[in-house]
Design a protein around this motif. Structure first.
Motif, PDB file in Angstrom:
ATOM      1  N   THR A 181      34.969  63.541  39.538  1.00  0.00           N
ATOM      2  CA  THR A 181      35.968  64.532  39.968  1.00  0.00           C
ATOM      3  C   THR A 181      37.154  64.619  38.998  1.00  0.00           C
ATOM      4  O   THR A 181      37.973  65.539  39.103  1.00  0.00           O
TER       5      THR A 181
ATOM      6  N   LYS B 291      39.632  62.648  38.929  1.00  0.00           N
ATOM      7  CA  LYS B 291      40.880  62.212  39.564  1.00  0.00           C
ATOM      8  C   LYS B 291      41.336  60.859  39.013  1.00  0.00           C
ATOM      9  O   LYS B 291      40.523  59.941  38.885  1.00  0.00           O
TER      10      LYS B 291
ATOM     11  N   ASN C 204      50.092  65.544  37.836  1.00  0.00           N
ATOM     12  CA  ASN C 204      49.809  66.852  38.444  1.00  0.00           C
ATOM     13  C   ASN C 204      50.891  67.905  38.297  1.00  0.00           C
ATOM     14  O   ASN C 204      50.606  69.085  38.471  1.00  0.00           O
TER      15      ASN C 204
ATOM     16  N   LEU D  74      53.475  72.958  47.901  1.00  0.00           N
ATOM     17  CA  LEU D  74      52.044  72.803  48.153  1.00  0.00           C
ATOM     18  C   LEU D  74      51.277  72.735  46.836  1.00  0.00           C
ATOM     19  O   LEU D  74      50.378  71.905  46.663  1.00  0.00           O
TER      20      LEU D  74
ATOM     21  N   ARG E  49      52.696  70.000  42.554  1.00  0.00           N
ATOM     22  CA  ARG E  49      52.331  68.771  43.243  1.00  0.00           C
ATOM     23  C   ARG E  49      53.126  67.561  42.797  1.00  0.00           C
ATOM     24  O   ARG E  49      52.717  66.855  41.873  1.00  0.00           O
ATOM     25  N   VAL E  50      54.261  67.326  43.467  1.00  0.00           N
ATOM     26  CA  VAL E  50      54.921  66.024  43.294  1.00  0.00           C
ATOM     27  C   VAL E  50      54.080  65.003  44.064  1.00  0.00           C
ATOM     28  O   VAL E  50      53.386  65.360  45.000  1.00  0.00           O
ATOM     29  N   PRO E  51      54.132  63.756  43.654  1.00  0.00           N
ATOM     30  CA  PRO E  51      53.325  62.759  44.356  1.00  0.00           C
ATOM     31  C   PRO E  51      53.816  62.565  45.785  1.00  0.00           C
ATOM     32  O   PRO E  51      55.015  62.699  46.058  1.00  0.00           O
ATOM     33  N   VAL E  52      52.883  62.279  46.683  1.00  0.00           N
ATOM     34  CA  VAL E  52      53.276  61.815  48.007  1.00  0.00           C
ATOM     35  C   VAL E  52      53.195  60.289  47.991  1.00  0.00           C
ATOM     36  O   VAL E  52      52.597  59.708  47.087  1.00  0.00           O
TER      37      VAL E  52
ATOM     38  N   ASP F 264      50.076  58.436  47.272  1.00  0.00           N
ATOM     39  CA  ASP F 264      49.501  58.535  45.925  1.00  0.00           C
ATOM     40  C   ASP F 264      49.920  57.360  45.041  1.00  0.00           C
ATOM     41  O   ASP F 264      49.325  57.144  43.982  1.00  0.00           O
TER      42      ASP F 264
ATOM     43  N   PRO G  99      43.021  66.663  37.703  1.00  0.00           N
ATOM     44  CA  PRO G  99      41.565  66.499  37.802  1.00  0.00           C
ATOM     45  C   PRO G  99      40.762  67.525  36.989  1.00  0.00           C
ATOM     46  O   PRO G  99      39.830  67.120  36.269  1.00  0.00           O
TER      47      PRO G  99
ATOM     48  N   PHE H 163      38.049  67.663  48.272  1.00  0.00           N
ATOM     49  CA  PHE H 163      38.764  67.158  47.114  1.00  0.00           C
ATOM     50  C   PHE H 163      40.144  67.773  47.065  1.00  0.00           C
ATOM     51  O   PHE H 163      40.294  68.997  47.158  1.00  0.00           O
ATOM     52  N   ILE H 164      41.162  66.917  46.924  1.00  0.00           N
ATOM     53  CA  ILE H 164      42.532  67.354  46.655  1.00  0.00           C
ATOM     54  C   ILE H 164      43.068  66.479  45.530  1.00  0.00           C
ATOM     55  O   ILE H 164      42.621  65.348  45.367  1.00  0.00           O
ATOM     56  N   PRO H 165      44.012  67.010  44.729  1.00  0.00           N
ATOM     57  CA  PRO H 165      44.529  66.181  43.634  1.00  0.00           C
ATOM     58  C   PRO H 165      45.390  65.027  44.134  1.00  0.00           C
ATOM     59  O   PRO H 165      45.595  64.060  43.419  1.00  0.00           O
ATOM     60  N   ARG H 166      45.922  65.161  45.346  1.00  0.00           N
ATOM     61  CA  ARG H 166      46.731  64.081  45.903  1.00  0.00           C
ATOM     62  C   ARG H 166      45.895  63.333  46.933  1.00  0.00           C
ATOM     63  O   ARG H 166      44.702  63.555  47.071  1.00  0.00           O
TER      64      ARG H 166
ATOM     65  N   ASP I  42      47.743  68.341  51.331  1.00  0.00           N
ATOM     66  CA  ASP I  42      47.310  69.263  50.284  1.00  0.00           C
ATOM     67  C   ASP I  42      46.203  70.154  50.842  1.00  0.00           C
ATOM     68  O   ASP I  42      45.779  69.996  51.980  1.00  0.00           O
TER      69      ASP I  42
ATOM     70  N   VAL J 240      40.451  71.801  47.287  1.00  0.00           N
ATOM     71  CA  VAL J 240      39.989  72.511  46.088  1.00  0.00           C
ATOM     72  C   VAL J 240      38.494  72.810  46.266  1.00  0.00           C
ATOM     73  O   VAL J 240      37.966  73.796  45.770  1.00  0.00           O
TER      74      VAL J 240
END
Lengths: 738, 292
Positions: free
Chosen positions: A607, A609, A647, A664, A667-670, A673, A727, B187-190, B194, B197
């Protein structure tokens, strides 16, 4: 400089003075002020990234029931580029550029009224990348912009070229056994502060305005607003609210002159609050960059030459942080031969603003990736390669000054023996190392110390608290005065309530405003000694100040009890009046802060990621006044840097419209993450500060970009030069590599 | 926000009546269950006036029954309630996980599977899981009640088969029998908070020898609507759901995908990753089926 021994308050971790107000929701932020009769202002924004304004007709909006004022660019007569950014004049220079504004009885009416404003545009081609901007025959963002102001040359989107050079670079590369080079792109990133820009303004019949707003610098808001409106600074009072994050982004203005003007026309207070979308589309992020780095070294690791070519997007007006990018790019190294060249490039995007160590993350990403490649070529540990070439006390920095005591070597040595480093990364993970740097600034600060009748201490200063600085001020005052932290409170005053302070930025506040607080405390101590001498009928030089009280000096024959601050305050009326200490200064010698970061990542090969599994930051704080807030800065900066690496990016369509203007898709990290961000504070005292403080707030964002790139390089076995390591980019690179 | 009206009728009949009359009068009307999509759209996308018809007060939309043959999930039941129902989680772990992926804990106190379906986003997380589980929409309107398979419900980006006078009462999900297991992965980047995708839901039933006797695969965020991929299910039936079979199912998902390139991912990325998700979700569903 005070000795490290025997500090009582400094280095402890008390609760912050502003904590209760914040966790209970009582603290007031930018949008919290409401006044009787207040109107709501809204901004009409450009639907084009680049267009000439042919006409603006506000009459339709003014005809809407409930609308009391409308303005356009001609209502903001001053301020130069800043004024033109606040409301456009001849051209709109980016999608979302403010064109006009209305004030109405409700925010909804104001929004509806914006639809009734008629603007005629002649749409122009937008310039959307550095490559487009510097190409031959490029469309010009500003037809009268010449590089470095040289009008003998044709107009250009390159507003400025900066160069630093030393030695003989060509010979240096010729002497090298190994040379590495690369080209690296870093995308536009926003500070991502949680609180959108907000202000309320009112102006009276004498032309005196009051502005309430969230800002990192009330005095700069005052001068910038005055400039935009062709007013005097003394016509405007600025009252800073608490601030819901700034990170450099709240060192400029967007709304304030508009709100004042709308108030002037309507005769009512006007409140303006940006939406998140407006924050993304129209406030300053930091520069997207294109950087080239080249380094050569002997087989023993000695660097013989390095070059950096840096191009930074400025947005619509000159002023990309390419200067600091140039200053930082090779700052960690002791070099004989180098050449650094920077370009400030106009594009049709929002005017960039400061963002935590402005310019350093991008250029140092490039160089620290190249240094990592060099370590691989030489088969050297990346920390050893940096230790071999590390700048130290006495090194002449690439940007000019000779370093006093600095902590780079101490950080590298601490990293080398850190258990998180000596333990190899887990199976399947990659590790990346990088060095971070920020030079820090000093500048002007004022502080007052006021002693209440019971001896309680109030610090009044003018540096908005964006990172726990009030707690740090109280700790330094407690240490200096020799009294408990709990007896002290710190306040950030408005422009009429406190002496001038430069904006909170450049990691200057704990250093420079802290110095003012310490000097103001020393002023109080001097006054207390005088009062005690008067009380005891001694000479003032027969009195000492010890542990928060006046005592006779050793050997002075006086049968008296020590006088505490409370004792002296209680009787102050009889000894000369209230105790009031003050200091103002232009602080010199801020002291650079270096860091070393390393991170372990895992890449999902199916993926693309990237999961950050571990992160450690080691940083020189000079002296950590409140270690928890130093660690907090290190952790917060690391998270912002990791978010940028993984991201965060502005995504534009072909017309220059940002497609991800919200949290949304920006994308800042949550929290989930992120791994635990482990920290180690190194203390190499700054010789210019009484307690050895170095600014710590900005350095932490610098190294995570390259550390992450280098970790992904280690995990994949090949390098991806550009950020973010999102990704789709990583998976495409994996597929291409197979 | 603009002016809007709000109504919370007490009965299904009066709800249908209100929807019918407002449809015939041309009033813009939107049905609200949890409101976690509607309220965001009203604030940030389209602020125009409308009538909001709240259906979460109705007894019929709050039915949750776990029967021998059918599991019924009322359209207004909040995800938080589903997430904490141990019996439901053990029977339909994949479907419940898909609901648990949507929003934060606070949002899940309001968000519903029914609302996620009716919002009809290509990326709605519960929809591929519902499709994999052969779920059927229980719809009521002026012409009475009708049932529509979930894979036929969504007709385009943000649109579905319901008429203006209709609304969703609940979802009928066939109860899993024997060695049946389901799974959903997106799949999500976080890690959370989110939007998919790509997403894939799989349900398989195995016989005593571990051979797959029934399989359905639903995919999301890779076409204008979530899709049932019969070829992917067929690739698993008659196999041990081993790597070879899963790779074939993954290839079928990739072949069925017709995604777009946007800010969340490229065409190439989504085509590849939807297959990866099918393969991984299929393996989880198989292991769950075996563990039954």
């Amino acid at each position: 400089m005070a000795e490290a021994v025997d500090l009582k308050a400094i280095g402890t971790r008390p609760v912050r003075p502003d904590g209760v107000e914040k966790v209970t929701g009582r603290a007031n932020f930018g949008a919290d002020l409401n006044l009787p009769g207040m109107l709501h202002g809204k901004i009409l924004r450009s639907p084009h990234a680049h267009a000439r304004i042919k006409s603006i007709d506000l009459s339709g909006a003014l005809a809407v029931d409930g609308v009391l004022a409308a303005v356009s660019g001609k209502d903001i007569p001053g301020g130069g580029d800043l004024g033109d950014n606040v409301l456009a004049n001849e051209k709109v220079l980016y999608h979302g550029h403010a064109v006009a504004a209305v004030a109405a009885r409700s925010a909804f009416i104001a929004e509806q009224a914006l639809d009734q404003i008629k603007v005629e545009y002649e749409v122009l081609n937008p310039v959307l990348s550095i490559d487009d901007a510097i190409a031959d025959g490029a469309t010009l963002v500003n037809e009268s912009q010449h590089t470095n102001g040289d009008t003998s040359q044709p107009a250009s989107n390159v507003a400025a070229v900066t160069k630093f050079e030393r030695g003989d670079v060509e010979k240096g590369f010729a002497d090298a056994d190994v040379v590495v080079e690369g080209e690296y792109r870093v995308p536009t990133a926003h500070q991502g502060y949680i609180e959108p820009h907000a202000c309320t303004a009112t102006i009276n019949e004498e032309g005196k305005a009051t502005v309430w707003c969230c800002t990192q610098g009330q005095f700069d808001v005052r001068s910038m607003t005055a400039n935009c409106l062709n007013k005097q600074v003394s016509d405007i009072r600025v009252i800073p609210s608490e601030i819901g994050g700034g990170f450099g982004g709240k060192t400029t203005i967007y709304l304030e002159p508009v709100a004042v003007k709308l108030s002037e026309i309507s005769g009512r207070p006007v409140k303006m609050v940006m939406s998140r979308e407006e924050v993304f589309r129209a406030t300053g992020p930091t520069s997207a960059t294109l950087c080239r780095a080249k380094v050569g070294a002997k087989s023993d690791g000695t660097i013989t030459a390095a070059t950096a070519w840096l191009a930074y997007e400025a947005g619509a007006y000159p002023g990309a942080p390419v200067g600091p990018g140039c200053m930082s790019v090779l700052a960690p190294y002791d070099l004989e031969n180098f050449r650094i060249e920077g370009r400030d490039v106009l594009v049709n995007k929002p005017k960039v603003a400061a963002y935590r160590a402005p310019g350093a993350p991008q250029s140092m990403h490039a160089m620290e990736c190249a240094i990592d490649d060099l370590a691989r070529e030489l088969d050297m540990d990346p920390l050893d390669l940096r230790l071999k070439n590390a700048a130290d006390e006495g090194t002449v920095a690439p940007y000019g000054p000779q370093y006093p005591a600095i902590g780079l070597r101490a950080c590298l040595e601490a990293a080398k023996v850190h258990p998180n480093y000596t333990t190899p990364p887990a199976e399947g993970q990659g590790r990346g190392v990088a060095v971070g740097f920020w030079f820090n600034i000093g500048m002007q600060s004022s502080a007052e110390i006021r002693i209440a009748e019971n001896g309680a201490v109030t610090i009044m200063e003018g540096s908005p608290d964006i990172g726990g600085s009030r707690a740090s001020m109280c700790l330094m005052a407690a240490e200096t005065l020799g009294i408990p932290y709990e007896n002290i409170n710190a306040h950030v005053g408005d422009t009429e309530a406190t002496g001038y302070c430069n904006t909170t930025g450049g990691s200057r506040t704990t250093f420079a405003t802290g110095m003012a607080v310490i000097e103001a405390c020393e002023d109080i101590i001097a006054q207390c000694k005088e009062r005690a001498a008067l009380t005891w009928e001694l000479d003032v030089d027969q009195v000492d100040w010890e542990d928060g009280q006046a005592v006779p000096k050793p050997g002075v024959n006086a049968d008296v009890k020590p006088l505490s601050l409370a004792d002296i305050a209680r009787s102050a009326g009889r000894t000369g009046g209230p105790l009031l200490g003050r200091a103002s200064l232009n602080a010199q010698g801020p002291g650079a802060s270096f860091s070393v970061n390393w991170t372990d990542v895992e890449v999902d090969h199916e993926t693309g990621k990237v999961d950050v599994k571990a992160f450690t930051g080691v940083q020189d704080a000079g002296r950590a006044i409140h270690p928890s807030y130093v660690e907090g800065q290190m952790q917060g900066g690391a998270v912002q840097g990791l978010g940028w690496a993984l991201n965060e990016e502005y995504i534009y369509d072909a017309d220059g419209v940002m497609e991800n203007a919200g949290f949304l898709d920006y994308r800042v990290p949550v929290t989930s993450d992120m791994p635990m961000i482990d920290t180690q504070i190194v203390e190499v005292p700054n010789p210019s500060h009484p307690y050895g403080v170095r600014g710590v707030g900005e350095t932490p964002i610098v190294a995570p970009l390259a550390a992450t790139s280098n970790a992904v390089r280690d995990a994949l076995g090949f390098r991806i030069n550009d950020l973010p390591l999102s990704p789709p980019r990583v998976l495409a690179a994996i597929d291409d590599n197979e | 926000m603009g002016d809007y009206a709000y109504a919370a009728p007490a009965t299904v009949d009066s709800t249908v009546e209100l929807l019918s009359s407002s449809a015939s009068s041309g009033t813009r009307t939107q049905v609200l269950a949890g409101g976690t999509d509607v309220l965001v759209q009203m604030r940030s996308i389209d602020r125009g006036p409308r009538l909001i018809v709240d259906v979460k007060q109705l007894a019929e939309t709050n039915v949750l029954s776990i029967g021998e043959d059918e599991i019924y999930i009322g359209a207004a039941i909040a995800s938080a309630i589903l997430n904490e129902n141990a019996e439901l989680k053990s029977k339909l772990p994949g479907l419940i996980e898909s609901a648990d992926l949507i929003g934060s804990t606070q949002i899940q106190g309001r968000a519903t599977i029914g609302g996620n379906l009716c919002n009809s986003s290509p990326a709605g997380d519960t929809i591929p899981a519902l499709i994999a589980n052969s779920a059927v929409c229980h719809i009521v309107g002026a012409d009475g009640e009708r049932d529509v398979p979930v894979e036929d419900f969504v007709t385009g980006v943000g649109t579905n088969c319901m008429a203006d006078h209709e609304f969703l009462l609940g979802l009928r999900v066939p109860a899993p029998k024997g060695n049946t297991g389901d799974a959903y992965l997106r799949f999500i980047p976080r890690t959370e908070m989110d939007i998919a995708v790509a997403g894939a839901g799989v349900r398989v039933t195995l016989d005593d020898s571990g051979t797959c006797t029934a399989a359905r695969v639903g995919i999301g965020a890779v076409a204008p609507t979530p899709l049932l991929v019969p070829e992917a299910g067929d690739a698993l039936i008659g196999t041990q759901v081993d790597e070879e079979a899963l790779n074939a199912a993954a290839a079928a998902c990739s072949a069925a995908a017709s995604p777009i390139t946007d800010k969340r991912g490229t065409v190439e990325y989504r085509i590849k990753v939807v297959g990866v998700l099918c393969k991984r979700a299929g393996a989880i569903a198989r292991d769950r089926a075996k563990a039954r």
